[in-house]
Design an enzyme around this catalytic site. Sequence first.
Site, PDB file in Angstrom:
ATOM      1  N   GLY A  13       0.894  -1.211   0.036  1.00  0.00           N
ATOM      2  CA  GLY A  13      -0.018   0.102   0.193  1.00  0.00           C
ATOM      3  C   GLY A  13       0.650   1.087  -0.179  1.00  0.00           C
ATOM      4  N   VAL A  61      -2.885  -8.141  -1.834  1.00  0.00           N
ATOM      5  CA  VAL A  61      -2.458  -8.515  -0.460  1.00  0.00           C
ATOM      6  C   VAL A  61      -3.525  -9.842   0.014  1.00  0.00           C
ATOM      7  CG1 VAL A  61      -1.004  -6.949   0.842  1.00  0.00           C
ATOM      8  CG2 VAL A  61      -3.689  -7.708   0.721  1.00  0.00           C
ATOM      9  N   ASN A  87       1.878  -2.045   5.169  1.00  0.00           N
ATOM     10  CA  ASN A  87       0.822  -0.618   6.025  1.00  0.00           C
ATOM     11  C   ASN A  87      -0.445  -0.831   4.657  1.00  0.00           C
ATOM     12  OD1 ASN A  87       0.461   2.127   5.398  1.00  0.00           O
ATOM     13  ND2 ASN A  87       0.430   1.495   3.308  1.00  0.00           N
ATOM     14  N   SER A 139      -4.554   0.812  14.239  1.00  0.00           N
ATOM     15  CA  SER A 139      -5.027   2.515  14.205  1.00  0.00           C
ATOM     16  C   SER A 139      -5.007   2.908  15.485  1.00  0.00           C
ATOM     17  CB  SER A 139      -6.267   2.185  12.982  1.00  0.00           C
ATOM     18  OG  SER A 139      -7.407   3.340  13.426  1.00  0.00           O
ATOM     19  N   TYR A 152     -13.469  -2.541  10.837  1.00  0.00           N
ATOM     20  CA  TYR A 152     -12.232  -1.744  10.104  1.00  0.00           C
ATOM     21  C   TYR A 152     -11.389  -1.638  12.239  1.00  0.00           C
ATOM     22  CZ  TYR A 152      -8.263   1.829  10.044  1.00  0.00           C
ATOM     23  OH  TYR A 152      -7.379   2.489  10.343  1.00  0.00           O
ATOM     24  N   ALA A 154     -12.076  -3.891  14.624  1.00  0.00           N
ATOM     25  CA  ALA A 154     -12.158  -5.289  14.767  1.00  0.00           C
ATOM     26  C   ALA A 154     -11.217  -5.749  13.773  1.00  0.00           C
ATOM     27  CB  ALA A 154     -13.335  -6.443  14.747  1.00  0.00           C
ATOM     28  N   LYS A 156      -8.496  -4.216  13.086  1.00  0.00           N
ATOM     29  CA  LYS A 156      -7.553  -3.491  13.828  1.00  0.00           C
ATOM     30  C   LYS A 156      -6.985  -4.276  14.947  1.00  0.00           C
ATOM     31  CE  LYS A 156      -6.139  -1.314   9.855  1.00  0.00           C
ATOM     32  NZ  LYS A 156      -4.864  -1.655   9.087  1.00  0.00           N
TER      33      LYS A 156
END
Length: 246
Positions: A13, A61, A87, A139, A152, A154, A156
């Site tokens: 990324g 990925v 990333n 994050s 998002y 969960a 992270k």
Amino acid sequence: MGALEGRVAVVTGGTKGLGLKITEAFVAEGARVVVGARGGAGADGALAHLDGRAVFRQTDVRDPASVRALMEAAADRFGGVDVLMANAGLSRPGPAAGLAGADWAQVVDTNLNGLFHCVQAAVPYLERSGNGRIVTMSSALGSRPAPGASAYCATKAAVEMFSKVIALELAPKGIVVNCLAPGFVDEGMGRLLKQNQAVWSTYAPKVALGRMGTGREIAEAAVYLAGDAGAYVNGHVLEVNGGLAW
Ligand SMILES: NC(=O)c1ccc[n+]([C@@H]2O[C@H](COP(=O)([O-])OP(=O)(O)OC[C@H]3O[C@@H](n4cnc5c(N)ncnc54)[C@H](OP(=O)(O)O)[C@@H]3O)[C@@H](O)[C@H]2O)c1
């Protein structure tokens, strides 16, 4: 001498947003970088200013074979892989009760399964490096609940625990693993969030420093974790968020 002189890094990324800032910082510190992303229009051009010290390789990925090919390409081009900067990530907003299954799956496939694929593909190269580093990307929302960001948050949270586990598993192979957890940054998805005043006005007062972070501030933390200065930091989640009171 730069903090990453002579090192080869794979940055997923790295065509835009934070990944591009990290790629630029790695190159400035002496690394050569292979960037993997699916590559929308202009992905090649995004790295043109780095004079061949960072090259693009189309990668998804979510696909283990694609990620294996990324590591092979880095080794063919630059002789090995010393650093994996995992990333690549995305978010699909919406309350959990109404979130489309395909959106949930895309976030899990990219943020969590994608990381798993990258780590599996990179470990043989990082072990050969003798001084391998993995930096994963969480994050502030990996440890703080944000309504409308269940997938998002969960994924992270899972990235953070996965990183702590593999730090213990990979230490005997000479590989150091840490996780970066940025707060709200004026790049990429953070910049988009800022443009939504209704949402940003609820989060802005929670940032003690009273401003968003810059891509450079996140990239400098990534350089620290990827370089010798961070050699004895292992299994750590480094929050870089200006002091987030939440
Ligand atoms: N910006 C912030 O405020 C902030 C804060 C905390 C954490 N983060 C984290 O930082 C990372 C980067 O975020 P960003 O804001 O810079 O996002 P961004 O600008 O949207 O960039 C995301 C990058 O990931 C790549 N990507 C997405 N899906 C991929 C896939 N399946 N395979 C390969 N590459 C893929 C994208 O390229 P393609 O679309 O071409 O594949 C792009 O290069 C993410 O993990 C994010 O969760 C960001």
